[in-house]
Motif scaffolding. Structure first.
Motif, PDB file in Angstrom:
ATOM      1  N   ASP A  31       0.856  -1.186   0.000  1.00  0.00           N
ATOM      2  CA  ASP A  31       0.000   0.000   0.000  1.00  0.00           C
ATOM      3  C   ASP A  31       0.898   1.245   0.000  1.00  0.00           C
ATOM      4  O   ASP A  31       1.611   1.508   0.972  1.00  0.00           O
ATOM      5  N   SER A  32       0.856   1.999  -1.070  1.00  0.00           N
ATOM      6  CA  SER A  32       1.745   3.160  -1.219  1.00  0.00           C
ATOM      7  C   SER A  32       1.470   4.258  -0.198  1.00  0.00           C
ATOM      8  O   SER A  32       2.327   5.121   0.024  1.00  0.00           O
ATOM      9  N   ARG A  33       0.325   4.244   0.446  1.00  0.00           N
ATOM     10  CA  ARG A  33       0.057   5.249   1.485  1.00  0.00           C
ATOM     11  C   ARG A  33       1.025   5.112   2.653  1.00  0.00           C
ATOM     12  O   ARG A  33       1.313   6.080   3.354  1.00  0.00           O
ATOM     13  N   GLY A  34       1.551   3.909   2.845  1.00  0.00           N
ATOM     14  CA  GLY A  34       2.457   3.669   3.956  1.00  0.00           C
ATOM     15  C   GLY A  34       3.730   4.497   3.892  1.00  0.00           C
ATOM     16  O   GLY A  34       4.204   4.995   4.910  1.00  0.00           O
ATOM     17  N   ALA A  93       5.668  11.331   6.911  1.00  0.00           N
ATOM     18  CA  ALA A  93       4.997  12.277   7.811  1.00  0.00           C
ATOM     19  C   ALA A  93       5.378  12.016   9.268  1.00  0.00           C
ATOM     20  O   ALA A  93       5.609  12.963  10.035  1.00  0.00           O
ATOM     21  N   LEU A  94       5.477  10.753   9.643  1.00  0.00           N
ATOM     22  CA  LEU A  94       5.853  10.419  11.017  1.00  0.00           C
ATOM     23  C   LEU A  94       7.287  10.854  11.321  1.00  0.00           C
ATOM     24  O   LEU A  94       7.576  11.338  12.410  1.00  0.00           O
ATOM     25  N   ALA A  95       8.183  10.688  10.369  1.00  0.00           N
ATOM     26  CA  ALA A  95       9.573  11.103  10.577  1.00  0.00           C
ATOM     27  C   ALA A  95       9.672  12.619  10.760  1.00  0.00           C
ATOM     28  O   ALA A  95      10.554  13.104  11.466  1.00  0.00           O
ATOM     29  N   SER A 135      12.928   8.413  19.032  1.00  0.00           N
ATOM     30  CA  SER A 135      13.079   7.034  18.577  1.00  0.00           C
ATOM     31  C   SER A 135      12.103   6.692  17.461  1.00  0.00           C
ATOM     32  O   SER A 135      12.470   6.003  16.499  1.00  0.00           O
ATOM     33  N   TYR A 136      10.867   7.170  17.554  1.00  0.00           N
ATOM     34  CA  TYR A 136       9.869   6.851  16.533  1.00  0.00           C
ATOM     35  C   TYR A 136      10.133   7.606  15.236  1.00  0.00           C
ATOM     36  O   TYR A 136       9.881   7.085  14.153  1.00  0.00           O
ATOM     37  N   ARG A 137      10.650   8.808  15.348  1.00  0.00           N
ATOM     38  CA  ARG A 137      10.986   9.564  14.142  1.00  0.00           C
ATOM     39  C   ARG A 137      12.117   8.891  13.386  1.00  0.00           C
ATOM     40  O   ARG A 137      12.067   8.738  12.161  1.00  0.00           O
ATOM     41  N   VAL A 138      13.148   8.459  14.111  1.00  0.00           N
ATOM     42  CA  VAL A 138      14.278   7.772  13.476  1.00  0.00           C
ATOM     43  C   VAL A 138      13.826   6.428  12.922  1.00  0.00           C
ATOM     44  O   VAL A 138      14.222   6.041  11.814  1.00  0.00           O
ATOM     45  N   GLU A 139      12.969   5.721  13.652  1.00  0.00           N
ATOM     46  CA  GLU A 139      12.461   4.428  13.161  1.00  0.00           C
ATOM     47  C   GLU A 139      11.681   4.613  11.864  1.00  0.00           C
ATOM     48  O   GLU A 139      11.829   3.819  10.933  1.00  0.00           O
ATOM     49  N   ALA A 140      10.859   5.647  11.788  1.00  0.00           N
ATOM     50  CA  ALA A 140      10.079   5.880  10.567  1.00  0.00           C
ATOM     51  C   ALA A 140      11.003   6.175   9.382  1.00  0.00           C
ATOM     52  O   ALA A 140      10.810   5.641   8.289  1.00  0.00           O
TER      53      ALA A 140
END
Length: 98
Positions: free
Chosen positions: A26-29, A35-37, A45-50
């Motif tokens: 799914d290209s929306r991912g 956007a999350l990054a 941690s979540y920004r780097v993970e994204a």
């Protein structure tokens, strides 16, 4: 799944759901991961993970985001270092992933 990625209550679930969307084709991912990054309300941690998830899946925005995060002084120093390490891994063929 897209609803989970947009849910603001649990950052881990948001990143996981976006990664899962990409893995399901799914290209929306990829747009959600980007956007999350960029989301400054998320923990470092979540920004780097994204950003890492984007880069590991071949999206060129991922390496650019990792470069930005590596120099973003609003992030925890350890996660800036993680962003630098991930960039090094991605730019050095054969460097261990674990």
């Amino acid at each position: 799944m897209c609803g989970l990625a947009n849910d603001t209550s649990d950052s881990f679930i948001r990143v996981w759901a976006a990664e899962t969307l990409v893995d399901l084709g799914d290209s929306r991912g990829t747009d959600l991961l980007c956007a999350l990054a960029h989301d400054t309300s998320l923990d470092s941690s979540y920004r780097v993970e994204a950003a890492t998830a984007l880069a590991d899946r071949g999206d060129p925005r991922g390496t650019g985001l990792l470069g930005e995060l590596a120099h973003d002084t609003s992030l925890n120093a350890a996660w800036r270092g993680q962003a630098r390490q991930t960039l090094a891994r991605l730019s050095t063929p054969g460097l261990a992933n674990d």
